[in-house]
Design an enzyme around this catalytic site. Structure first.
Site, mmCIF file in Angstrom:
data_model
loop_
_atom_site.group_PDB
_atom_site.id
_atom_site.type_symbol
_atom_site.label_atom_id
_atom_site.label_comp_id
_atom_site.label_asym_id
_atom_site.label_seq_id
_atom_site.Cartn_x
_atom_site.Cartn_y
_atom_site.Cartn_z
ATOM 1 N N CYS A 66 -3.163 7.446 -8.894
ATOM 2 C CA CYS A 66 -2.016 6.576 -8.659
ATOM 3 C C CYS A 66 -0.805 7.168 -9.372
ATOM 4 O O CYS A 66 -0.932 8.067 -10.195
ATOM 5 C CB CYS A 66 -2.286 5.148 -9.115
ATOM 6 N N GLU A 113 4.961 -3.763 -9.313
ATOM 7 C CA GLU A 113 5.047 -2.618 -8.425
ATOM 8 C C GLU A 113 4.972 -3.008 -6.957
ATOM 9 O O GLU A 113 4.250 -3.928 -6.581
ATOM 10 C CB GLU A 113 3.916 -1.624 -8.725
#
Length: 168
Positions: A66, A113
């Site tokens: 990620c 996010e």
């Protein structure tokens, strides 16, 4: 942690500015991110355990890779770059879905996010960057889901939030 700029976005993923990475996580500013789930031909997920030196979620198991795109970098290019940097390989990635999540982390940090999720296929052993990951393993999705239910404290918050939406 070296200075890294993140792309700040609104709730429709429109760019609204840039911000230093640690500041975005301290002030809970919505920013663009991505999560990569790589499977082998046996449909086993490649998991990584985050290095114990990471500034948050250290030592926890999570998806393959990620990260965050840099200003003027597309999300797919950033995902490809980070996969090479963290796991030592590149594979074709397909966008699966996106979602917004927020969570309080340790050290007075927050995740907020707009996360773009990508899926790829790779059959070999990764060559992990030990500054990013301390371990890796391929595991069936069913066994991973069972382990997350039994030991949720062993997994990152974003991984748990999108795991049930992963379709291969």
């Amino acid at each position: 942690m070296t200075e890294e700029k993140l792309i700040l976005v609104d709730e429709l993923d429109n760019e609204i500015g840039v911000c230093e990475k640690i500041e975005a996580h301290q002030k809970k500013l919505l920013h663009r991110a991505f999560s990569i789930f790589v499977f082998n031909d046996k449909k086993e997920l490649l998991l990584q355990r985050r290095a114990v030196t990471k500034y948050h979620s250290a030592g926890l198991w999570t998806n393959t890779c990620c990260g965050h795109p840099r200003p003027n970098e597309t999300t797919i290019n950033a995902a490809t770059r980070r996969l090479q940097e963290e796991m030592g390989f590149v594979c074709s990635l397909q966008r699966s879905f996106s979602f917004i999540y927020d969570a309080k982390l340790e050290n007075n940090l927050f995740e907020y996010e707009y996360d773009h999720v990508f899926i790829g296929t790779y059959n070999d052993a990764p060559v992990i960057n030990t500054e990013e990951a301390s371990e890796w393993k391929y595991e069936s999705l069913e066994l991973v889901k069972q382990d997350v239910l039994r030991y949720p404290q062993n997994y990152t918050v974003w991984f748990k939030k999108c795991l049930d939406r992963i379709v291969i």
